[in-house]
Design an enzyme around this catalytic site. Structure first.
Site, PDB file in Angstrom:
ATOM      1  N   LYS A  96     -79.429  -4.901   4.339  1.00 25.60           N
ATOM      2  CA  LYS A  96     -80.720  -4.511   3.780  1.00 25.60           C
ATOM      3  C   LYS A  96     -81.647  -4.289   4.967  1.00 25.60           C
ATOM      4  O   LYS A  96     -81.909  -5.211   5.733  1.00 25.60           O
ATOM      5  CB  LYS A  96     -81.263  -5.600   2.858  1.00 25.60           C
ATOM      6  CG  LYS A  96     -82.485  -5.125   2.088  1.00 25.60           C
ATOM      7  CD  LYS A  96     -83.179  -6.257   1.374  1.00 25.60           C
ATOM      8  CE  LYS A  96     -84.666  -6.121   1.629  1.00 25.60           C
ATOM      9  NZ  LYS A  96     -85.405  -7.286   1.175  1.00 25.60           N
ATOM     10  N   GLY A 157     -93.860 -10.340  -2.013  1.00 27.04           N
ATOM     11  CA  GLY A 157     -94.447 -11.650  -2.313  1.00 27.04           C
ATOM     12  C   GLY A 157     -95.765 -11.597  -3.061  1.00 27.04           C
ATOM     13  O   GLY A 157     -96.356 -12.628  -3.351  1.00 27.04           O
ATOM     14  N   ASN A 206     -87.283 -12.740  -4.833  1.00 28.02           N
ATOM     15  CA  ASN A 206     -87.167 -13.982  -4.075  1.00 28.02           C
ATOM     16  C   ASN A 206     -88.311 -14.923  -4.450  1.00 28.02           C
ATOM     17  O   ASN A 206     -88.136 -15.877  -5.197  1.00 28.02           O
ATOM     18  CB  ASN A 206     -87.134 -13.719  -2.572  1.00 28.02           C
ATOM     19  CG  ASN A 206     -86.709 -14.942  -1.785  1.00 28.02           C
ATOM     20  OD1 ASN A 206     -86.703 -16.060  -2.288  1.00 28.02           O
ATOM     21  ND2 ASN A 206     -86.338 -14.774  -0.559  1.00 28.02           N
ATOM     22  N   THR A 207     -89.527 -14.589  -3.982  1.00 35.85           N
ATOM     23  CA  THR A 207     -90.657 -15.500  -4.150  1.00 35.85           C
ATOM     24  C   THR A 207     -90.887 -15.904  -5.608  1.00 35.85           C
ATOM     25  O   THR A 207     -91.139 -17.080  -5.890  1.00 35.85           O
ATOM     26  CB  THR A 207     -91.941 -14.854  -3.593  1.00 35.85           C
ATOM     27  OG1 THR A 207     -91.629 -14.280  -2.330  1.00 35.85           O
ATOM     28  CG2 THR A 207     -93.040 -15.863  -3.417  1.00 35.85           C
TER      29      THR A 207
END
Lengths: 257, 335
Positions: A96, A157, A206-207
């Site tokens: 990535k 995020g 993710n976050t």
């Protein structure tokens, strides 16, 4: 089933491995999400190129595929070097690719991204570029040899969810056959469902999961939302109308007045 | 009288030595280095902040840690500062404050005026914060030295630069050697810290600055010294602090108060915190009969009193239930 570089994947949800309260919680969240791919940030976890093996052996033991990333790289050279290190460490051509252009917004440097993508594709990498929703940049990335695109829907995020639906729609429309994975900015399961309804192939989170009060519950919730959005896309969504349309015809009903 | 050999003179070793000596054991502490304090313990922040830590830790950190400040105060009167913890964020990161308060507990929101009353030097710099009145802090190095002094007075023997010691002279070995201990479940969490010195800033309590990517804390120490910490990197590499980490810590300290820009960098340090997969500590009995206390992660001073008590219970009361707390926690999570 969903396929990336010839690998069949059972889940359309990809999960990041950073910021969890502990590896034990990460492991449970991965299990609850049903994900087949997790990302791994080489840069910070391997200070000086050493250490961190314990953490990655824990991640490896989860039995999911690892997609290393070049998180935190600010130049083409840095990103290319990190990608090569990641190929050695994780034994996979998948990468990535992140080339960050702005420290504050973590916006991709799209010019550096295209350049790094070309170098890595020529070197035999399967590149997953983290990009914006810009169509011209997307075309350049495909021209550089990318087979998959990972547009953001909001800054990394930020948990804002899709901020420019029109751009995402036109991206899907322009590249009907390119796997498109929403990479950044998702905050809630409804955001994931929305982009999946638009026809995106997968999402990466993710976050939103790692920083939830209960990451395991949130992983499960996202997994359901991704499935729901995908199934809705495949089932033909009703387009919005300006007038009310009764679900039961009024003609033919008994009239008592 | 039970003869106990404690390996390791970091915070885990010294607290369990105290607990055992207080219960009447004859204790010897063996340390491979030439001084007390271990490695990670010497570099610790010394915050007794179970509620703040709850933001990213299991509930066990609160249940095991909330009486820690009392333990330290009882053991070493006068060395614990009970002034709470102040958590602040810049205006654009204000949502981080709400998230932090929601994830933790036992705290109150403070407005500009209340914040200025708590920390006058931060007035005009931050408009809101969250205050954890029930938390405390200590200076790890002063406390460990005082604890070692007290242990000597209690008759505990210290062996420095100790090689392998035959366990035959002892009834029980307790291993508190952290990352030096070969344990398959343990992993290292690298932490980098620095100590700044400036007369231009005064703080009464630890201040945590929330930031989506680089949260830091600043703990005031004697004579206008400030411990700034600490990075969290999944690695057991203990080489020197990286430029990036140093830059991030300094940036964050500068963002807390610009006067830190003129401070002297007195020290930088790198330690490796031992951690189990759930980031909670364990008292375990090894196959060879030795008891181990390990995996204190970033909670050495906060959780070592509870671990010392568990280990002492195990030694003096063989029916003590090992890891009951951790087990309860696991069950809660998988429910």
């Amino acid at each position: 089933m969903f396929e990336l570089f010839g690998t069949k994947l059972a889940s359309r949800l990809l999960l990041g491995t950073a910021q969890y309260p502990s590896p034990a919680v990460l492991a449970e969240a991965v299990k609850a999400s049903g994900t087949s791919v997790v990302t791994a940030s080489l840069r910070r976890e391997m200070a000086g190129g050493r250490g961190g093996e314990k953490f990655w052996s824990l991640v490896n033991s989860l039995g999911v595929r690892i997609l290393p990333n070049t998180a935190g790289c600010h130049s083409v050279r840095e990103a290319v070097t990190t990608a090569k290190m990641a190929r050695e460490v994780f034994g996979t051509p998948w990468i990535k690719l992140e080339v960050i252009g702005n420290h504050d917004t973590l916006q991709p440097d799209v010019f550096g991204l295209v350049e790094a993508a070309r170098i890595l594709c020529e070197d035999g990498f399967d590149v997953f570029p983290y990009t914006t929703d810009d169509l011209v940049v997307a075309e350049r990335l495909l021209g550089a040899g990318c087979k998959v695109l990972m547009p953001w829907c909001a800054p990394i995020g930020s948990a804002l969810g899709p901020v420019n639906i029109m751009a995402l729609r036109s991206m899907r429309g322009h590249f009907p056959d390119v796997p498109l994975i929403i990479d950044a900015g998702l905050g809630r399961p409804s955001h994931a469902a929305t982009v999946m309804e638009l026809g995106f192939d997968a999402v990466l989170l993710n976050t939103a999961v790692a920083k939830a009060a209960d990451p395991v519950g949130m992983a499960r919730a996202f997994s359901k939302a991704v499935d729901a959005g995908r199934e809705a896309y495949g089932s033909g969504l009703l387009e919005p109308r300006d007038v009310a349309v009764p679900s039961t015809p009024t003609i033919g009903r008994a009239v008592f007045s | 009288m039970r003869r106990v050999l404690v390996k390791g003179a970091g915070v885990a070793g010294l607290t369990v030595a105290h607990e055992l000596a207080a219960r009447g054991a004859s204790v010897t502490v063996a340390e491979i280095r030439g001084r007390i304090g271990g490695k990670a313990s010497w570099l610790a922040g010394g915050m007794l902040a179970p509620w703040c830590e709850r933001e990213s830790a299991e509930e066990a950190v609160v249940t095991l840690g909330k009486t820690s400040a009392e333990w330290w105060e009882r053991t070493l009167p006068g060395l614990v500062t009970k002034a709470g913890t102040l958590v602040v964020a810049h205006a654009r990161d204000a949502s981080e404050l709400a998230r932090f308060a929601a994830r933790t507990g036992n705290c109150e929101s403070v407005d500009e005026e209340a914040l200025a009353a708590l920390e006058p030097d931060l007035a005009d710099r931050f408009r809101e914060g969250v205050f954890f009145a029930g938390e405390a802090h200590l200076d790890p190095r002063r406390v460990l030295e005082a604890l070692a002094g007290k242990l000597r007075a209690m008759g505990v023997i210290f062996l420095f630069e100790a090689g392998e010691i035959a366990p035959s002279g002892f009834d029980q070995v307790i291993d508190c050697t952290g990352m030096a201990r070969a344990d398959d479940d343990l992993r290292g969490m690298r932490g980098e810290m620095l100590i700044l010195h400036t007369r231009e800033v005064s703080l009464a309590r630890p201040v945590r600055l929330l930031h989506p990517r680089h949260p830091i804390y600043v703990v005031p120490r004697a004579d206008h010294h400030f411990m700034v910490g600490a990075t969290m990197i999944e690695s057991d590499h203990d080489g020197p602090i990286t430029a990036r980490s140093l830059m991030e810590l300094l940036n964050a300290a500068y963002a807390l108060h610009p006067a830190f820009g003129e401070a002297e960098i007195v020290e930088t340090g790198v330690g490796v915190r031992p951690a189990y997969p759930d980031n909670l500590p364990r008292v375990k009995r090894r196959k060879d009969g030795a008891i181990t206390i390990n995996g204190l992660y970033r909670h050495g001073f906060l959780l070592s009193p509870a671990m010392a008590e568990q280990a002492a219970d195990l030694l003096f009361n063989s029916s003590a239930d090992l890891e009951s707390e951790n087990e309860a926690d696991r069950q809660r999570r998988s429910a």
